[in-house]
Write a protein that holds these residues in place. Structure first.
Motif, PDB file in Angstrom:
ATOM      1  N   GLU A  68       0.833  -1.203   0.000  1.00 53.27           N
ATOM      2  CA  GLU A  68       0.000   0.000   0.000  1.00 53.27           C
ATOM      3  C   GLU A  68       0.871   1.259   0.000  1.00 53.27           C
ATOM      4  OE1 GLU A  68      -2.643  -0.356   3.327  1.00 53.27           O
ATOM      5  OE2 GLU A  68      -3.736  -2.029   2.422  1.00 53.27           O
ATOM      6  N   SER A  69       1.941   1.237   0.781  1.00 50.89           N
ATOM      7  CA  SER A  69       2.852   2.387   0.830  1.00 50.89           C
ATOM      8  C   SER A  69       3.508   2.609  -0.526  1.00 50.89           C
ATOM      9  CB  SER A  69       3.927   2.176   1.893  1.00 50.89           C
ATOM     10  OG  SER A  69       3.345   2.126   3.160  1.00 50.89           O
ATOM     11  N   LEU A  70       3.933   1.542  -1.159  1.00 48.77           N
ATOM     12  CA  LEU A  70       4.558   1.636  -2.477  1.00 48.77           C
ATOM     13  C   LEU A  70       3.548   2.145  -3.509  1.00 48.77           C
ATOM     14  CD1 LEU A  70       7.031   1.109  -4.252  1.00 48.77           C
ATOM     15  CD2 LEU A  70       6.231  -1.233  -4.544  1.00 48.77           C
ATOM     16  N   SER A  71       2.336   1.635  -3.422  1.00 50.38           N
ATOM     17  CA  SER A  71       1.286   2.061  -4.353  1.00 50.38           C
ATOM     18  C   SER A  71       0.986   3.544  -4.200  1.00 50.38           C
ATOM     19  CB  SER A  71       0.029   1.226  -4.116  1.00 50.38           C
ATOM     20  OG  SER A  71      -1.010   1.661  -4.951  1.00 50.38           O
ATOM     21  N   LYS A  72       0.913   4.014  -2.952  1.00 51.21           N
ATOM     22  CA  LYS A  72       0.654   5.428  -2.706  1.00 51.21           C
ATOM     23  C   LYS A  72       1.819   6.283  -3.193  1.00 51.21           C
ATOM     24  CE  LYS A  72      -2.331   4.869   1.299  1.00 51.21           C
ATOM     25  NZ  LYS A  72      -2.433   5.050   2.745  1.00 51.21           N
ATOM     26  N   ALA A  73       3.033   5.823  -2.952  1.00 51.04           N
ATOM     27  CA  ALA A  73       4.218   6.590  -3.357  1.00 51.04           C
ATOM     28  C   ALA A  73       4.314   6.689  -4.876  1.00 51.04           C
ATOM     29  CB  ALA A  73       5.486   5.938  -2.796  1.00 51.04           C
ATOM     30  N   THR A  74       4.044   5.611  -5.574  1.00 50.68           N
ATOM     31  CA  THR A  74       4.115   5.649  -7.038  1.00 50.68           C
ATOM     32  C   THR A  74       2.916   6.381  -7.611  1.00 50.68           C
ATOM     33  OG1 THR A  74       3.121   3.469  -7.198  1.00 50.68           O
ATOM     34  CG2 THR A  74       5.520   3.575  -7.242  1.00 50.68           C
ATOM     35  N   GLY A  75       1.773   6.336  -6.934  1.00 56.81           N
ATOM     36  CA  GLY A  75       0.586   7.044  -7.394  1.00 56.81           C
ATOM     37  C   GLY A  75       0.729   8.551  -7.255  1.00 56.81           C
TER      38      GLY A  75
END
Length: 78
Positions: A68-75
């Motif tokens: 989720e953290s990676l998804s938010k950071a890339t988003g």
């Protein structure tokens, strides 16, 4: 090292948990009759299984958090 269970009369020894005679099926090393030894063994196994489940759940939660953290950071960077 004392090997009291090899001494005469050890067959009169009682279980430290329930008071039943240890002899003939019990475990004199642990001072338990067979039913108490079996119950203790099952309880330890259940505790190990619960610990393993807990560890797996924590690892899964950490993996999900990282995704989720990676998804938010890339988003946010897009």
């Amino acid at each position: 090292m004392s090997m009291w269970w090899l001494e005469p009369g050890w067959t009169e020894a009682c279980c430290s948990s329930c008071g039943a005679k240890i002899w003939p099926e019990g475990d004199p090393d642990w001072g338990l009759c067979w039913p108490c030894m079996q119950h203790q063994s099952e309880a330890q196994q259940q505790e190990q299984e619960a610990e393993s489940r807990y560890q797996h759940e924590m690892e899964e939660m950490e993996r999900q958090y990282r995704l989720e953290s990676l998804s938010k950071a890339t988003g946010e960077q897009s």
